[in-house]
Design a protein around this motif. Structure first.
Motif, short mmCIF file in Angstrom:
data_model
loop_
_atom_site.label_atom_id
_atom_site.label_comp_id
_atom_site.label_asym_id
_atom_site.label_seq_id
_atom_site.Cartn_x
_atom_site.Cartn_y
_atom_site.Cartn_z
N MET A 1 4.82 -12.62 -10.26
CA MET A 1 4.93 -12.83 -8.83
C MET A 1 4.48 -11.58 -8.09
N SER A 2 4.36 -11.72 -6.78
CA SER A 2 3.86 -10.63 -5.93
C SER A 2 4.94 -10.19 -4.96
N VAL A 3 5.12 -8.88 -4.85
CA VAL A 3 6.03 -8.30 -3.86
C VAL A 3 5.19 -7.80 -2.70
N VAL A 4 5.44 -8.31 -1.51
CA VAL A 4 4.69 -7.92 -0.32
C VAL A 4 5.57 -7.02 0.54
N ILE A 5 5.05 -5.83 0.86
CA ILE A 5 5.84 -4.82 1.57
C ILE A 5 5.10 -4.39 2.84
N PRO A 6 5.48 -4.92 4.01
CA PRO A 6 4.87 -4.45 5.26
C PRO A 6 5.43 -3.07 5.62
N ALA A 7 4.57 -2.18 6.08
CA ALA A 7 5.03 -0.82 6.35
C ALA A 7 4.19 -0.19 7.45
N LYS A 8 4.87 0.53 8.32
CA LYS A 8 4.20 1.35 9.33
C LYS A 8 4.93 2.68 9.43
N ASP A 9 4.23 3.75 9.13
CA ASP A 9 4.79 5.11 9.17
C ASP A 9 6.03 5.21 8.27
N GLU A 10 5.89 4.82 7.03
CA GLU A 10 6.99 4.85 6.07
C GLU A 10 6.66 5.71 4.84
N ALA A 11 5.91 6.79 5.05
CA ALA A 11 5.50 7.64 3.93
C ALA A 11 6.69 8.22 3.17
N GLY A 12 7.79 8.49 3.88
CA GLY A 12 8.96 9.05 3.23
C GLY A 12 9.84 8.04 2.54
N ASN A 13 9.79 6.78 2.98
CA ASN A 13 10.68 5.75 2.43
C ASN A 13 10.08 4.97 1.28
N LEU A 14 8.76 4.84 1.24
CA LEU A 14 8.14 3.97 0.25
C LEU A 14 8.22 4.46 -1.20
N PRO A 15 7.97 5.73 -1.51
CA PRO A 15 8.03 6.14 -2.92
C PRO A 15 9.36 5.84 -3.61
N PRO A 16 10.52 6.19 -3.01
CA PRO A 16 11.78 5.82 -3.68
C PRO A 16 12.02 4.32 -3.71
N LEU A 17 11.55 3.60 -2.70
CA LEU A 17 11.71 2.14 -2.70
C LEU A 17 10.91 1.51 -3.82
N LEU A 18 9.69 1.97 -4.02
CA LEU A 18 8.84 1.44 -5.10
C LEU A 18 9.45 1.72 -6.46
N GLU A 19 10.08 2.88 -6.61
CA GLU A 19 10.75 3.21 -7.86
C GLU A 19 11.90 2.25 -8.11
N GLU A 20 12.65 1.91 -7.06
CA GLU A 20 13.75 0.94 -7.20
C GLU A 20 13.23 -0.44 -7.58
N ILE A 21 12.15 -0.85 -6.93
CA ILE A 21 11.56 -2.16 -7.22
C ILE A 21 11.13 -2.23 -8.68
N GLN A 22 10.51 -1.18 -9.16
CA GLN A 22 10.10 -1.15 -10.56
C GLN A 22 11.30 -1.29 -11.50
N GLY A 23 12.39 -0.64 -11.18
CA GLY A 23 13.58 -0.74 -11.99
C GLY A 23 14.19 -2.12 -11.98
N GLN A 24 14.23 -2.75 -10.81
CA GLN A 24 14.83 -4.07 -10.70
C GLN A 24 13.99 -5.16 -11.36
N LEU A 25 12.68 -4.98 -11.40
CA LEU A 25 11.79 -6.00 -11.96
C LEU A 25 11.28 -5.62 -13.34
N ALA A 26 12.00 -4.73 -14.01
CA ALA A 26 11.62 -4.34 -15.36
C ALA A 26 11.59 -5.57 -16.27
N GLY A 27 10.53 -5.72 -17.04
CA GLY A 27 10.41 -6.87 -17.93
C GLY A 27 9.76 -8.07 -17.29
N VAL A 28 9.45 -7.97 -15.99
CA VAL A 28 8.80 -9.07 -15.27
C VAL A 28 7.37 -8.66 -14.94
#
Length: 240
Positions: A1-28
């Motif tokens: 499946m595809s995760v769609v992430i709309p973002a505007k001026d979120e350079a500080g928030n996206l890297p840790p969020l992407l790390e969390e997403i990777q952890g939650q979808l491990a094995g998928v």
């Protein structure tokens, strides 16, 4: 499946969020598409650098800001998978709920949309009151039985999404629009988190001024809906 992430001026928030997403979808097997909606804080450069380390990460950029609904539409159009998970790029949505939302869609072929509903908001008291009033009016007029349509956590079938009429702020009306197409919707209570970096991109007044005309526009769309019967192509049996 595809995760769609709309973002505007979120350079500080996206890297840790992407790390969390990777952890939650491990094995998928998944891809994540960040749609940079005309940021000027280096969001695009930060995400582009991460694509070298994260093969499942993609970046799509709007030349100028077009709004959240447009960013979601762009992400869905670029997505390769039939099931779409949506999550805001500000980090306030908790990715822990993504696996459950995905499973709900996978388990029920009649379910078109799963909507996250925040149990506790971290917005200002004024914004919370305005949101409660707007949600109550929307639910009463449209009958979508959803108390919180603004939550960024949603799961939807790509084919269904592409059948929906597109307009600015349509993301606030997904439940009513999906019901209009004859699909079922489901709700899941989710956690709202405090924003760590940056600030919200909208206020109470600008959201209200845009929301009312759109609300009555969607009501009109619902009133004009005509059910289209299922269709099947007719063919001549080759053996005859």
């Amino acid at each position: 499946m595809s995760v769609v992430i709309p973002a505007k001026d979120e350079a500080g928030n996206l890297p840790p969020l992407l790390e969390e997403i990777q952890g939650q979808l491990a094995g998928v097997t998944f891809e994540a598409i960040v749609v940079d909606d005309g940021s000027d804080d280096g969001t695009d450069a930060a995400i582009l650098a991460l694509t070298k380390e994260l093969p499942w990460l993609r970046l799509v950029r709007h030349e100028k800001a077009a709004g959240k609904s447009a960013a979601l539409r762009t992400g869905v159009k670029y997505a390769h998978a039939p099931l779409i998970l949506m999550i805001d790029g500000d980090g306030q949505n908790n990715p822990i709920f993504l696996p459950k939302m995905l499973k709900m869609l996978q388990d029920d072929p009649d379910l078109g949309l799963v909507v996250g509903q925040r149990l506790k908001r971290h917005d200002s008291a004024l914004k919370q009151r305005a949101s409660k009033l707007a949600n109550g009016l929307r639910s009463w007029l449209l009958g979508d039985k959803t108390r919180d349509t603004a939550c960024g956590l949603k799961a939807i079938r790509r084919e269904l999404y592409l059948d929906l009429p597109f307009f600015d702020t349509m993301h606030r009306f997904f439940p009513a629009l999906v019901l209009r197409e004859g699909w079922q919707i489901a709700h899941i209570d989710v956690e709202d988190r405090v924003r760590i970096h940056g600030s919200s991109k909208y206020g109470v007044l600008d959201r209200a001024l845009v929301g009312l005309p759109d609300l009555f526009g969607v009501w009109w769309l619902l009133s004009r809906r005509r059910r289209v019967p299922s269709a099947q192509e007719a063919t001549i049996d080759a053996d005859r």
